[in-house]
Design a protein around this motif. Structure first.
Motif, short mmCIF file in Angstrom:
data_model
loop_
_atom_site.label_atom_id
_atom_site.label_comp_id
_atom_site.label_asym_id
_atom_site.label_seq_id
_atom_site.Cartn_x
_atom_site.Cartn_y
_atom_site.Cartn_z
N THR A 66 27.17 36.93 20.71
CA THR A 66 27.03 35.76 21.59
C THR A 66 25.65 35.80 22.24
N ASN A 102 25.91 30.56 22.93
CA ASN A 102 26.42 30.24 21.59
C ASN A 102 26.86 31.53 20.91
N THR A 160 31.87 29.33 20.78
CA THR A 160 32.15 30.16 21.95
C THR A 160 33.42 29.67 22.65
N SER A 170 28.76 26.44 23.21
CA SER A 170 29.05 25.79 21.93
C SER A 170 30.55 25.81 21.66
N ILE A 179 30.10 20.35 22.42
CA ILE A 179 29.57 21.25 23.44
C ILE A 179 30.39 21.08 24.70
N ALA A 219 21.58 28.25 20.92
CA ALA A 219 21.76 28.69 22.31
C ALA A 219 20.59 28.23 23.17
#
Length: 880
Positions: free
Chosen positions: A626, A727, A774, A771, A801, A754
């Motif tokens: 991440t 992200n 995630t 995102s 998003i 990201a």
């Protein structure tokens, strides 16, 4: 990979494979109804693991707090030492037993189970005088047995008489059950196993020979055997010719024949052959033998029962025989016993089970026997359920092992339940004293006595009557006590049934545990191989504490018994082997690398380099991580207005706590880019919940930002704000750069996304954007709201998003979020007018929300400029 590492890993893999096959063998033997060992070594191996498992179970019992039994309506009426001192030595007169039973029910006892048996008649106290003088008033005397029989007749529906078998036979051939059925019926089965006991039924769904009239075969055979035995006994000039002795001899004679039935030693083999050939359709003896499957419940015989006059007055009888594990301790309680396999006449419930059923007249215990799909040569218990006959529905399931035994969930050591001294019931007093172990002291066997109102205390109690006096020696060994009164074992099992307080073994453990151990062995071998001595010790202690802690939690809180000794022994074995090898082949290069690199890079990267020296080279590996970007908004404008020293101090005060937040949440700092921070989670040390920690770090950053804003405001410094983009993606992770300077970093499209999400926070008026990848990981832990569906520059596929708002356990920052979501659905459905109205309603409740203002503007635009039919609601994200 170094040669030493390869040797350790290979050795660890071999050990894991060895454990895998040992555990498979252990569960295979455990699942067999008759434990079979190819060799003595196999038996030793199995008993070793079994013994270690027993020790671990005992330890869990000893660690666990004793349970308070105040609310459980179960008591033990004990013929204890004081009762024998008060009334006289055991056995007592049937008159005294009758008075005791009568007083128990008059005092309010609901059901009474007997852990004693009245197998022989009692002599009349006037018998000698009657035989010598034959007085005319002899018919007016009531025999002691008659008095007890009358009491049983009066309270018969509330009584469970006790019986017990003398032998347990583990090696009876399956087909011989049909002979044992008839032998049991020919002897005494019909006296105490009654067809009208509808509270307990065994349903066998796979008996191809149930309809065959085997009584036609065995009645003449048993008659011939009995006559021959009787002739031999009468011709004998010595020996005991009593009825009891003759009865026991005849019973054993019939059962001994059943062990020879259909073998070369069978003297009536021709009769059996003619019987099978006369069936329609006819079958051969070999066909019959091969089609009968092994029954799951052990075989018992030579039952000692009460006098027939007592059984004739009572419907329910039950076995109080105890069954020990291989180490002599009692941990399991057979819920029923069998002699043969005939439904309705071969099965005897246990004392605890039948007493429990008596206390619930509308309940029926149903045992369903089905073929074992894993082992075609035997059957298994599919379910044991308590069925509510009144409502025709299942009450609950009783978890049993493959042999129909309940793992006793002991409430504590001896005297955990109230003992009612038997002599107190013979005293015609309204009060009595009872005693029980004190629960105020876990480590002391302090027995407390208290005075109670007899009828108040015994009202609706379910009681077991048994002898606990020391001289009777009915003492057992349990996980909690070496001198546990036998009758109290029935009380504990009865209480388990009353409370549905069971210990269960996971049904999946048999096939899952070997593979878990194999996988776990490989993992800990890798950990021990690629970490140093200190971390090896920490890992060992952590693993062992984790195993013990998790196992104790499952046992104490969930009532689940797992064979935790396997991972425990594997962990210790693997640690010892790896540590010994490392001690003999210590590599000094690791110390040099640590001393050199610790000056330049973070400790986590040093550990990664030590574990994987090849990663020092250029290039990287693909990992799912991440990526985290944060940036101060408008910092360029701020920097132009401030003195460089003040600016530097301000930036340091911002970056220092923000960096600590990343480290505290398992993140790796990639680099500073002026006021921007780039970090990633999930590397170099891999962990599966890195999206969670990244989001947690973002929310913690906002808390720190709020404190800094307050501090800067008081000091007259410019207002700061920030945006964060997160992200989750598979990117290249490694030590990258040139031969001169390298940096442990991440690269790939996921990093770019990201960064663009961080930039887009300004456009949408939010502080944190994540995102959809995630979001898929963290939606169960954090409250998020969908911001938009966007297409990133250079990409064709759109993505959703989300704005990260707070943890789900916290108060949401906005009022009536469902209203916003409903408006958003209308917006994407092109109902812009209705969407605008809902957005405006939401804005009235949340006037500071900039995102809703953006959606209102979009609605106004599309109302005036309706989109085409192919509009997909996607926004082109141009921000870099």
């Amino acid at each position: 990979m170094k040669r030493d590492h390869l040797i350790i890993l290979t050795t660890g893999l071999l050990i894991s494979i060895l454990f895998f096959f040992q555990i498979r063998y252990f569960y295979w033997v455990k699942s067999l109804h008759q434990q079979q060992f190819p060799t003595f070594a196999h038996e030793v191996l199995y008993r070793l693991w079994e013994g270690l498992h027993f020790l671990s179970v005992d330890l869990k019992f000893q660690i666990r707090e004793s349970a308070n039994t105040d609310e459980i309506p179960v008591v033990l009426i004990a013929v204890d030492d004081e009762s024998i001192r008060q009334v006289g030595r055991w056995p007592w007169s049937r008159e005294q037993i009758a008075a005791l039973v009568d007083q128990a029910f008059l005092s309010g006892v609901k059901t009474l189970g007997f852990d004693i048996v009245f197998s022989e008649p009692q002599s009349h106290p006037w018998e000698t005088i009657i035989q010598r003088y034959n007085p005319p008033w002899k018919h007016e005397l009531i025999h002691p047995d008659q008095k007890l029989e009358d009491i049983f007749a009066r309270h018969g529906s509330k009584i469970v008489l006790g019986v017990f078998p003398e032998n347990k036979r583990d090696k009876v051939l399956p087909y011989q059950d049909y002979c044992r059925n008839e032998a049991f019926l020919a002897h005494n089965a019909s006296t105490f196993v009654k067809l009208d006991n509808f509270s307990f039924v065994v349903l066998d769904h796979d008996d191809p020979f149930e309809s065959i009239p085997f009584q036609n075969l065995f009645q003449p055979i048993f008659k011939a055997l009995s006559q021959a035995a009787l002739d031999k006994l009468q011709s004998s000039k010595t020996g005991d010719h009593s009825d009891t002795k003759n009865d026991s001899t005849l019973q054993q004679l019939l059962l001994n024949y059943c062990e020879k039935w259909l073998t070369q030693e069978d003297p009536f083999l021709d009769i059996s052959q003619n019987f099978f050939s006369s069936l329609q359709p006819p079958i051969t003896i070999e066909q019959f033998k091969t089609q009968v499957k092994q029954y799951p419940i052990p075989q018992y015989d030579r039952w000692t029962i009460n006098l027939e006059r007592f059984h004739s007055q009572v419907l329910h009888s039950a076995s109080f025989a105890a069954e020990q594990d291989s180490d002599g301790k009692i941990r399991r309680y057979p819920l029923f016993y069998r002699t043969g396999n005939r439904l309705g006449t071969s099965f005897v419930p246990s004392l605890a089970l039948q007493t429990y059923l008596n206390a619930h007249p509308n309940w029926q215990a149903q045992i369903h026997i089905v073929p074992d799909e894993k082992r075609i040569e035997q059957k298994k218990i599919a379910t044991m359920q308590i069925w509510d006959i009144h409502s025709n529905s299942q009450s609950h399931l009783i978890p049993t092992d493959p042999k129909g035994r309940l793992m006793i969930n002991f409430y504590g050591p001896r005297y955990s339940f109230y003992y009612v001294p038997a002599y107190e019931l013979l005293r015609h007093q309204p009060t009595m004293h009872v005693y029980r172990r004190s629960f105020s002291n876990k480590y002391d066997y302090l027995v407390e006595s208290k005075m109670v109102e007899k009828q108040t205390f015994l009202k609706n109690k379910i009681a077991i009557l048994g002898v606990t006096a020391t001289a009777v020696y009915d003492l057992r060994v349990t996980p909690l006590d070496k001198t546990f009164p036998g009758p109290e074992i029935h009380v504990h099992a009865l209480a388990n049934l009353m409370e549905n307080r069971y210990l269960t073994e996971p049904s999946q453990e048999e096939w899952l545990m070997p593979y878990l151990i194999l996988f776990y062995g490989i993992i800990i071998c890798c950990v021990f191989t690629f970490t140093g001595p200190i971390w090896n010790g920490i890992t060992l202690i952590g693993c062992l504490l984790g195993i013990v802690g998790f196992d104790t939690y499952l046992f104490s809180q969930k009532g689940i018994v797992v064979t935790s000794i396997f991972p425990f022994v594997l962990t210790v074995s693997m640690f010892m082997i790896v540590t010994l090898y490392k001690y003999l082949t210590e590599n000094k290069t690791k110390k040099l690398i640590r001393q050199t690199f610790s000056k330049y890079v973070s400790p986590s990267i040093v550990n990664e380099i030590l574990s994987h020296p090849e990663k020092v080279e250029l290039g990287g590996t693909k990992k799912n991580v991440t990526i985290f970007f944060s940036d101060l908004r408008g910092f360029t404008t701020i920097s132009e207005k401030l003195d460089p020293k003040v600016l530097t101090d301000m930036l340091n005060r911002y970056l220092t706590p923000m960096t600590h937040v990343i480290f505290d949440n398992k993140g790796t700092l990639d680099k500073y880019m002026g006021d921007a921070i780039m970090a990633f989670f999930g590397a170099p040390v891999e962990y599966g919940d890195h999206p969670f920690y990244a989001c947690q770090a973002a929310l913690d950053s906002l808390k720190i930002l709020k404190n800094l804003q307050e501090e800067f405001r008081k000091e007259g410094l410019p207002e700061i704000d920030m945006g964060i983009g997160i992200n989750t993606a598979e990117v290249s992770v490694g030590n990258m750069g040139s031969q001169i300077i390298r940096n442990y970093t991440v690269m790939g499209d996921g990093v770019n996304l990201a960064s663009r999400l961080e930039g887009a926070t300004k456009q949408y008026g939010v502080r944190i954007l994540i995102s959809e990848k995630t979001y898929s990981y963290v939606r169960d832990h954090f409250l998020c709201r969908k911001v938009d569906r966007v297409r990133v520059k250079g990409k064709t596929e759109p993505i959703d998003i989300y704005q990260l708002l707070c943890r789900k356990t916290e108060q949401p920052p906005f009022i009536d979020l469902p209203l916003f979501e409903e408006a958003q659905k209308l917006f994407y459905a092109t109902d812009f007018g209705q969407a605008k109205q809902l957005f405006q309603s939401f804005q009235q409740k949340n006037p500071e929300d900039q995102l809703v203002t953006l959606f209102i503007q979009k609605c106004e635009y599309f109302i005036n400029h309706p989109p085409g039919p192919h509009w997909d609601g996607v926004t082109q994200l141009e921000t870099k």
